[in-house]
Design an enzyme around this catalytic site. Structure first.
Site, mmCIF file in Angstrom:
data_model
loop_
_atom_site.group_PDB
_atom_site.id
_atom_site.type_symbol
_atom_site.label_atom_id
_atom_site.label_comp_id
_atom_site.label_asym_id
_atom_site.label_seq_id
_atom_site.Cartn_x
_atom_site.Cartn_y
_atom_site.Cartn_z
ATOM 1 N N ARG A 95 -2.730 14.896 40.278
ATOM 2 C CA ARG A 95 -1.873 16.064 40.493
ATOM 3 C C ARG A 95 -2.210 17.200 39.533
ATOM 4 O O ARG A 95 -2.161 18.380 39.907
ATOM 5 C CB ARG A 95 -0.400 15.690 40.365
ATOM 6 N N TYR A 148 6.514 4.009 50.118
ATOM 7 C CA TYR A 148 6.174 5.036 49.129
ATOM 8 C C TYR A 148 5.407 6.137 49.832
ATOM 9 O O TYR A 148 4.401 5.871 50.483
ATOM 10 C CB TYR A 148 5.288 4.384 48.071
ATOM 11 N N ALA A 152 14.362 -0.585 37.620
ATOM 12 C CA ALA A 152 12.948 -0.463 37.950
ATOM 13 C C ALA A 152 12.429 -1.666 38.736
ATOM 14 O O ALA A 152 13.007 -2.755 38.713
ATOM 15 C CB ALA A 152 12.134 -0.295 36.669
ATOM 16 N N GLY A 206 13.172 7.445 26.539
ATOM 17 C CA GLY A 206 12.370 6.243 26.387
ATOM 18 C C GLY A 206 10.893 6.551 26.477
ATOM 19 O O GLY A 206 10.258 6.962 25.515
ATOM 20 N N GLY A 248 9.689 8.749 28.901
ATOM 21 C CA GLY A 248 9.524 10.111 29.409
ATOM 22 C C GLY A 248 8.846 10.196 30.757
ATOM 23 O O GLY A 248 8.360 11.265 31.132
ATOM 24 N N SER A 294 6.051 3.836 30.261
ATOM 25 C CA SER A 294 7.503 3.679 30.422
ATOM 26 C C SER A 294 8.030 2.570 29.516
ATOM 27 O O SER A 294 7.295 1.672 29.106
ATOM 28 C CB SER A 294 7.850 3.395 31.884
ATOM 29 N N GLU A 343 2.030 1.841 31.546
ATOM 30 C CA GLU A 343 1.383 2.248 30.293
ATOM 31 C C GLU A 343 2.312 3.025 29.369
ATOM 32 O O GLU A 343 2.160 2.968 28.150
ATOM 33 C CB GLU A 343 0.177 3.129 30.582
#
Length: 666
Positions: A518, A580, A322, A240, A242, A312, A310
């Site tokens: 990251r 989280y 989700a 989908g 990614g 998914s 943005e």
């Protein structure tokens, strides 16, 4: 200040200043679904299926998809805008990192090193971040003179050669289904965005990647591809957006059959909007920003905004169960779902009725929600929509410590007065967010100094313990004003101080930017990852404390000197909350940082379970969390999951290996 949603862009586009968003020209919608294709039974025999059983429609593979249209007069979509992301996504997105090519954190040097963010898609774009370089050096021990750039894109000869089943490929070509054997296309769909996957792209290559990429343009072409895969014993992995962070897209190394990545991105139309019942029928390959853009033109929204919004896809949201940042008003994906259409090796599965609630035995939707591409391809979804909110306001609250913040969150949930979004950051994340502030100017510095003086000197807050909650309110003027008053009253009762709209707005914007950090960290010897859980209210504080302590202890045992461990409470429920975690460390001197990280996160996950937390709140299982499934479900429960897989996909055509390891073809 209140503003009309019809007079401005959507909530998200205020933060994502994407120049390409509204410039795309209309293109003809995909052609209507044609006849053709067959189902596949457990013995590998071609069959036709067209019966209704237990409220589920089992369509023949030759039937045109005709979703239960609304009784009212829907607004059909006969022309759809071009998707934001091209078929060759590597033309716009990074092939070995997160997000857009033109958007990234970069290090430059003047008198000293400084960090800035490139591009103009985000409000932080083209800004120098004067505090961030010093924070990185102090917290993570980064030496900006020691940079390790990633390897260049691989050449064709460096990639695993495609294992082509020629008869399958010939039939795909004869059907006119768009496909590619190109190495770049195959690599882009060989992975998601776990630490291990991105590190592999920077340093080496996956031993197995898809052998072919296909782009079906509608439900009918998906049926044909699944039928071909069954007849020729080809493995399919749906793709989908990614954005998976569970290893869900990795090709199993032991798979000897041809592996085809079925990219759903060209199935991106809104088929109809029912303005009376507030529902819409949507093709599952559409990504979040395109879905909202198209609905906004008609004055509606789904309200579903995961952090990966943005990039998914709608089908991916359903496949992973989700959750979005504004679930307090709009609900999680399971709350928004009315109908879902899925192509499996047994045929096309869909619940026949579109009622708001159905009591007709076990709900087939719950076989599909969270199935992570193991049963079939989600092609169409009917979901709830809402009118765009008239008013949207941000806010923030400063608390003296994390415990006070959690108490406030619990009370807000108890009284069910949550705004659209309320998220509590611990002290470490509060300081991290402050380090990302752009230059404020003289008046900004003066204003910040006054605020700091008031909070620390007058109210006595300690900058090393205080934390912040960011807020987003949506609704009518009356609803928002009422929510604000009630929530701020609760906050004051828990020692909190209102801290203004700007902090809340910045916090919301940074949600979309933080994933880019990251990639910068990799360049300077930092590995980082996030993971999440859900936990009952009475264990939230203990879990946060224990997990952070466990991570720090694990790092100390391994003589890792520079670490960053932080958490935030992101979603609240009657019975608990989502927590989280972010974790990073300096890996200079370690020979295998990915393995070290996975060991530490594995022990952190064990601590989460010991504290009463779940295996995942919304990231899903994929392959990286399969080992904890037996601690989540009883053996009969796992047996039921296996039985569902065995019925829908007896020959393991959808062979991504997610959820449970070792599916055997019977």
């Amino acid at each position: 200040m209140a503003s009309s949603a019809r007079d401005r862009l959507s909530v998200i586009q205020r933060h994502l200043k994407c120049r390409h968003g509204d410039e795309s020209k209309d293109s003809p919608a995909a052609q209507g679904d044609g006849d053709g294709g067959v189902g596949h039974d457990g013995n590998g025999e071609s069959t036709r299926k067209g019966t209704h059983k237990g409220g589920v429609r089992w369509e023949t593979a030759s039937a045109k998809p005709s979703p239960s249209g609304p009784a009212t007069d829907p607004t059909p979509d006969t022309r759809a805008p071009l998707p934001t992301l091209p078929k060759r996504r590597q033309e716009l997105l990074k092939w070995n990192g997160w997000g857009y090519k033109d958007s990234k954190f970069v290090v430059s040097k003047d008198k000293d090193y400084f960090v800035s963010f490139t591009g103009n898609r985000y409000k932080i774009g083209n800004m120098v971040l004067p505090h961030f370089s010093s924070w990185v050096k102090e917290t993570l021990g980064v030496n900006f003179d020691d940079c390790t750039p990633p390897q260049p894109p691989p050449q064709a000869q460096d990639l695993p050669q495609p294992n082509v089943q020629q008869e399958f490929l010939d039939e795909v070509q004869n059907l006119g289904i768009t496909h590619s054997l190109d190495g770049e296309d195959r690599v882009f769909r060989a992975h998601g965005h776990t630490l291990a996957e991105i590190f592999t792209l920077r340093e080496g290559m996956f031993p197995r990647i898809p052998d072919l990429v296909t782009w079906p343009k509608n439900h009918s072409e998906v049926e044909k591809l699944v039928d071909l895969a069954c007849r020729h014993q080809v493995a399919l992995i749906p793709f989908g957006g990614g954005t998976s962070v569970s290893g869900a897209l990795l090709c199993p190394e032991e798979e000897s059959r041809m592996i085809v990545s079925l990219d759903t991105s060209q199935m991106c139309r809104i088929l109809w909007v029912d303005k009376k019942n507030l529902t819409a029928r949507i093709e599952a390959g559409i990504i979040g920003q395109d879905l909202e853009k198209q609905l906004r033109v008609q004055g509606y929204t789904t309200g579903h905004e995961p952090d990966s919004y943005e990039f998914s896809s709608l089908g991916g949201w359903v496949a992973t169960r989700a959750s979005g940042m504004k679930k307090n008003i709009y609900g999680n994906i399971e709350d928004l779902l009315i109908q879902v259409k899925v192509v499996t090796p047994r045929g096309t599965v869909e619940r026949y009725t579109a009622g708001p609630r159905v009591s007709a035995g076990p709900d087939v939707h719950h076989f599909i929600l969270g199935s992570e591409g193991t049963l079939g391809v989600i092609t169409e979804v009917t979901m709830k929509i809402r009118p765009l909110p008239v008013v949207q306001r941000y806010g923030s609250i400063v608390f003296p410590d994390f415990s006070s913040g959690i108490s406030c969150m619990r009370e807000v949930a108890l009284h069910r007065c949550q705004p659209a979004s309320i998220r509590l950051m611990d002290n470490e994340q509060f300081k991290f967010g402050h380090a990302l502030k752009p230059p404020t100017g003289l008046m900004g510095l003066f204003s910040d100094g006054i605020k700091k003086l008031y909070i620390t000197k007058v109210r006595g807050f300690n900058v090393n313990t205080m934390c912040v909650a960011t807020l987003l309110f949506e609704g009518s003027e009356l609803e928002v004003s009422s929510q604000e008053k009630r929530l701020y009253d609760i906050a004051l009762g828990n020692g909190g101080i209102p801290a203004g709209e700007a902090n809340g707005q910045r916090g919301y914007m940074l949600t979309f930017v933080i994933a880019y950090i990251r990639d910068l960290g990799f360049d300077y010897g930092i590995v980082a990852e996030s993971f999440e859980t859900s936990v009952p209210w009475d264990r939230v504080y203990t879990l946060c404390h224990n997990v952070k302590h466990r991570i720090k202890s694990e790092c100390k045992e391994r003589r890792i000197k520079h670490t960053f461990v932080t958490c935030r409470v992101t979603q609240t429920y009657d019975a608990g909350a989502c927590v989280y975690f972010y974790f990073a460390f300096n890996y200079r001197g370690l020979s295998d940082p990915v393995h070290v990280y996975e060991e530490i996160e594995g022990n952190a996950r064990n601590e989460i379970l010991a504290c009463g937390g779940s295996i995942s709140h919304h990231h899903g299982i994929g392959k990286v969390r399969r080992q904890w499934m037996s601690q989540t479900f009883s053996e009969p429960s796992l047996g039921a999951i296996r039985a569902v897989k065995q019925y829908f996909d007896p020959e393991n055509i959808f062979a991504n290996g997610n959820l449970l390891a070792g599916h055997k073809v019977m």
